[in-house]
Write an enzyme that holds these catalytic residues in place. Structure first.
Site: not given
Length: 281
Positions: A259, A220
């Site tokens: 994840r 991210k």
């Protein structure tokens, strides 16, 4: 099968990502070919993944939605092939029709980044499937929008907690079994850098709640910024070391799963956390 049956005794579960898309922010186009996607899923399992999360639609900022039939044609052959080999899979979708098709193809879990809010039929499909489901926080449901958390009143942690409680209520009302629910705070989805760090800082609050927690920090922007703030390359893949650090800390805190795109480094991280907690390998 409930969420507990997907859990890995003694350590955090590692969910490997296979994006069967053209435009995912990290690896769009690399696994669009079905055979390549299946091979990548196998590779991630060999590297230590416990479950493969298959997605056919990008949710990156600015992404354009693909038709449902396209999404279905991307994910179901991959899920079917991997499932037939005994590999556990989850489907990353916001569409009830795709979730249903994945269930028919043998998927082990439904992972909806909208928490069931993007499709009015999703909760019923989840309930009818009897599968474990992951409900993620994404307050702003304008597709591809990544600008600030809506309605958080200045407290992102409380906003996310309240919103997840609402998602759980909606799912339970539709008949989803409580033991099948996993929650995801939604790092990077309509949240600022400060919001993301605040959520990670408060991760024990979520983990101490009644539902297992999935952490999806992989590659991210706020992790890429750890390097770019020092003048180093800040491409998504450059955030893999920072992702592994988040994995290790999340695993040590008791997260149900992580994840990730880069499975080997995160599998090492969860194994280190498990050995640390247990006092040795």
């Amino acid at each position: 099968m409930g969420a507990a049956e997907l859990s890995v005794p003694g350590r955090c579960l590692v969910m490997g990502i296979v994006n069967v898309t053209e435009d995912s922010f990290s690896d769009g186009g690399r696994w669009l070919d079905i055979d390549a996607a299946v091979a990548h899923g196998r590779e991630l399992v060999a590297q230590g993944a416990d479950i493969i999360d298959v997605g056919g639609e990008s949710t990156r900022p600015g992404a354009t939605r693909v038709p449902a039939e396209v999404e279905l044609s991307r994910v179901t052959p991959v899920i079917r092939a991997l499932s037939q080999e005994g590999i556990r899979t989850s489907v990353d979708t916001m569409r009830a029709a795709v979730a249903h098709g994945a269930a028919v193809a043998g998927v082990s879990m439904i992972n909806d980044v909208s928490g069931g809010l993007a499709d009015t039929q999703m909760y019923q499909v989840m309930a009818d499937s009897g599968l474990p489901v992951c409900l993620m926080h994404w307050r702003t449901l304008h597709f591809g929008d990544a600008s600030g958390v809506a309605e958080n009143g200045g407290d992102v942690v409380q906003d996310v907690r309240r919103s997840l409680e609402e998602l759980v209520s909606g799912a339970l009302d539709a008949g989803v079994t409580e033991s099948n629910i996993v929650l995801d705070p939604g790092l990077g989805f309509a949240k600022s850098r400060e919001d993301n760090w605040a959520l990670l800082n408060s991760l024990p609050i979520f983990i101490d709640g009644p539902f297992p927690i999935l952490v999806g920090a992989s590659r991210k922007r706020f992790l890429s910024a750890v390097r770019s703030d020092r003048g180093l390359p800040g491409a998504p893949a450059d955030a893999d070391p920072a992702t592994a650090a988040v994995t290790a800390i999340s695993a040590q805190m008791g997260a149900w799963g992580v994840r990730v795109h880069n499975v080997p480094v995160s599998r090492d991280a969860v194994d280190v956390a498990a050995a640390w907690r247990q006092g040795g390998l």
